[in-house]
Design a protein around this motif. Structure first.
Motif, PDB file in Angstrom:
ATOM      1  N   ARG A  93     -22.242  -4.851 -43.428  1.00 54.01           N
ATOM      2  CA  ARG A  93     -22.677  -3.865 -43.313  1.00 54.01           C
ATOM      3  C   ARG A  93     -21.745  -2.673 -42.660  1.00 54.01           C
ATOM      4  O   ARG A  93     -22.367  -1.908 -42.251  1.00 54.01           O
ATOM      5  N   GLY A  94     -20.154  -2.991 -43.044  1.00 56.35           N
ATOM      6  CA  GLY A  94     -19.194  -2.481 -41.965  1.00 56.35           C
ATOM      7  C   GLY A  94     -19.121  -2.371 -40.764  1.00 56.35           C
ATOM      8  O   GLY A  94     -18.058  -2.674 -39.945  1.00 56.35           O
ATOM      9  N   SER A  95     -20.331  -2.390 -39.956  1.00 59.31           N
ATOM     10  CA  SER A  95     -20.351  -2.437 -38.371  1.00 59.31           C
ATOM     11  C   SER A  95     -21.997  -3.428 -38.375  1.00 59.31           C
ATOM     12  O   SER A  95     -22.262  -2.697 -38.019  1.00 59.31           O
ATOM     13  N   TYR A  96     -22.008  -4.674 -37.300  1.00 54.79           N
ATOM     14  CA  TYR A  96     -22.599  -5.011 -36.935  1.00 54.79           C
ATOM     15  C   TYR A  96     -22.855  -5.701 -36.198  1.00 54.79           C
ATOM     16  O   TYR A  96     -22.649  -6.710 -35.363  1.00 54.79           O
ATOM     17  N   LEU A  97     -22.796  -5.190 -34.751  1.00 54.76           N
ATOM     18  CA  LEU A  97     -23.206  -5.404 -33.231  1.00 54.76           C
ATOM     19  C   LEU A  97     -23.739  -6.914 -32.918  1.00 54.76           C
ATOM     20  O   LEU A  97     -22.614  -7.812 -32.287  1.00 54.76           O
ATOM     21  N   GLU A  98     -24.729  -7.512 -33.828  1.00 53.36           N
ATOM     22  CA  GLU A  98     -25.492  -8.649 -33.660  1.00 53.36           C
ATOM     23  C   GLU A  98     -24.748  -9.744 -33.971  1.00 53.36           C
ATOM     24  O   GLU A  98     -24.321 -11.037 -33.367  1.00 53.36           O
TER      25      GLU A  98
END
Length: 107
Positions: A93-98
């Motif tokens: 995703r490139g950045s996936y907080l969860e």
């Protein structure tokens, strides 16, 4: 939806029926994600994990499937597999907080 009303068997059968008729890999992966969710709602993490892995065979880079499989792996006590799946989800995703939060929870 059936499983939200507690009709887990009907929901599972409906998803399996859709799966047998679907040709698109990304849609098949989404159906596996849904079946896995039904298993999770029934507190059956082993079955959910197996279903998520089947979905990852269809779409190996799907961040939602990677996250769901990681969560099941963590629930089953396999933190190494969970960590690997969370890292893959975040990378896709490139950045996936969860995924980052779940990774932090297992350490």
């Amino acid at each position: 939806m059936y499983w939200k009303r507690g009709a887990f068997l009907a929901a599972r059968e409906q998803f399996i029926s859709r799966l047998s008729n679907e040709q698109d890999a990304s849609r098949r992966a989404l159906i596996h994600l849904s079946i896995g969710g039904v298993h999770e709602d029934q507190a059956r993490p082993r079955e959910a994990f197996a279903e998520y892995l089947r979905g990852l065979e269809e779409a190996p880079k799907d961040p939602a499937l990677l996250l769901a499989a990681g969560t099941c792996a963590a629930t089953l006590g396999d933190t190494a597999t969970a960590a690997s799946l969370y890292v893959r989800a975040a990378a896709e995703r490139g950045s996936y907080l969860e995924a980052d939060l779940e990774l932090g929870n297992i350490y």
